[in-house]
Structure formats: structure tokens, C-alpha cells
Design an enzyme around this catalytic site. Structure first.
Site, mmCIF file in Angstrom:
data_model
loop_
_atom_site.group_PDB
_atom_site.id
_atom_site.type_symbol
_atom_site.label_atom_id
_atom_site.label_comp_id
_atom_site.label_asym_id
_atom_site.label_seq_id
_atom_site.Cartn_x
_atom_site.Cartn_y
_atom_site.Cartn_z
ATOM 1 N N HIS A 67 0.836 -1.200 0.000
ATOM 2 C CA HIS A 67 0.000 0.000 0.000
ATOM 3 C C HIS A 67 0.870 1.248 0.000
ATOM 4 O O HIS A 67 2.038 1.214 0.400
ATOM 5 C CB HIS A 67 -0.903 0.022 1.233
ATOM 6 C CG HIS A 67 -2.004 -0.973 1.177
ATOM 7 N ND1 HIS A 67 -3.071 -0.929 2.046
ATOM 8 C CD2 HIS A 67 -2.226 -2.046 0.374
ATOM 9 C CE1 HIS A 67 -3.906 -1.934 1.776
ATOM 10 N NE2 HIS A 67 -3.399 -2.632 0.764
ATOM 11 N N CYS A 86 -2.476 -0.520 7.514
ATOM 12 C CA CYS A 86 -1.632 0.681 7.490
ATOM 13 C C CYS A 86 -1.745 1.469 8.786
ATOM 14 O O CYS A 86 -0.756 2.032 9.257
ATOM 15 C CB CYS A 86 -1.973 1.539 6.276
ATOM 16 S SG CYS A 86 -1.532 0.707 4.724
ATOM 17 N N CYS A 103 -6.172 1.896 5.757
ATOM 18 C CA CYS A 103 -6.845 0.655 6.136
ATOM 19 C C CYS A 103 -6.324 0.205 7.503
ATOM 20 O O CYS A 103 -5.419 0.829 8.079
ATOM 21 C CB CYS A 103 -6.587 -0.425 5.078
ATOM 22 S SG CYS A 103 -4.876 -1.029 5.079
ATOM 23 N N GLU A 154 0.912 3.829 1.948
ATOM 24 C CA GLU A 154 1.442 4.182 3.264
ATOM 25 C C GLU A 154 2.652 3.329 3.623
ATOM 26 O O GLU A 154 3.644 3.833 4.170
ATOM 27 C CB GLU A 154 0.372 3.995 4.354
ATOM 28 C CG GLU A 154 -0.862 4.833 4.157
ATOM 29 C CD GLU A 154 -1.981 4.112 3.411
ATOM 30 O OE1 GLU A 154 -3.154 4.368 3.736
ATOM 31 O OE2 GLU A 154 -1.691 3.308 2.498
#
Length: 155
Positions: free
Chosen positions: A64, A97, A94, A66
């Protein structure tokens, strides 16, 4: 690394400036046919980490934006903690993260648009480190529109 002097500006202007840069990262994801989420990590007015979604390219569900930005930032500073840093991310993180941000001990998270289905807030906002400050809704329309148009094209 980029540098911008915000000593004579307000934090809202600073947040918008850095969110625009996170949006540029999200556009890189879009160009790569990835879900368009971008993130940057800032420390003392310097960008120390950047990232965008790379889950398709790496065939890795943990890639992701992040996570990419956290890894980049910790490599830049040579340490695993991101105290006195801010994560700017175009979409609410999410659970994964948010959990990773807990372990980095990041000072602030600023996100653009909410993610009603998969965002961590709907699952439990206590996933963040107790000292992490959360701010949402910075350039929410622009951030959300990028996601919305991406998924409309896929359907």
C-alpha cells in the site's frame, strides 16, 4: 527531498500543500493502473518518504501507499520510528496501514477522503498510537474523485 518554509503560514495551508504532493503520488499509481492512493511522510518541512499503491506490480497485498512511504522514510532517516513526522495520505488508511503507523509512532496522520468500507475508523480508531494526531478531510473531494473515477472505469 523537497523543502518548503512554512514558518509564516498556517497548518491548514501546510496540510493542503503536502496533500497536493500526495495526490501527485496517487496519480503515479493511476498511471500504473493501480488503485490511486498516494502518501508522503514529512519531517521538519522535508519530504523524507513517498509512496503509492504497488499491489499489482509487486503482486503483494501489503504494498500500500502508506507502507511504501513508511519504508522510504525509515530508510531516509536510518531508523524505524517516525516521531515528529506527518503522514499525508489521499485516502483514509486501512487497518493494516493504521497498525503499521502505530509501530512507527508517527506524530500525525492527515488523510484526504474517508474510505467507508475498508478504512480503519469504521473498524476501530484506537488502532493508532496514543500520541498520534489524526486529521481527515484535507482536499477530500479531489482525493475521493480520483478513486471514484478509477473504479467507475473498471466496472
Amino acid at each position: 527531498m523537497s523543502f518548503y518554509n512554512f514558518e509564516e503560514t498556517n497548518s491548514e495551508e501546510e496540510d493542503i500543500h503536502y496533500m497536493k504532493l500526495a495526490l501527485e503520488e496517487a496519480k503515479k499509481a493511476l498511471a500504473a493502473d493501480e488503485i490511486p492512493i498516494g502518501a508522503i511522510v514529512v519531517s521538519k518541512n522535508r519530504i523524507i518518504g513517498r509512496g503509492y499503491n504497488l499491489t499489482e506490480r509487486f503482486n503483494d497485498v501489503t504494498a500500500h501507499a502508506e507502507m511504501q512511504a513508511f519504508t522510504s522514510a525509515t530508510q531516509t532517516i536510518g531508523g524505524k520510528y517516525l516521531k515528529d513526522c506527518t503522514l499525508y495520505v489521499t485516502i483514509e488508511p486501512c487497518v493494516m496501514c493504521a497498525g503499521a503507523s502505530y509501530w512507527t509512532q508517527i506524530s500525525r496522520i492527515v488523510y484526504g477522503a474517508r474510505e467507508e468500507k475498508r478504512g480503519f475508523i469504521s473498524k476501530g480508531s484506537n488502532l493508532l498510537h496514543p500520541k498520534t494526531i489524526l486529521k481527515g478531510g484535507v482536499m477530500a473531494d479531489e482525493c475521493g474523485l480520483l478513486m471514484k473515477s478509477f473504479f467507475e472505469k473498471r466496472r
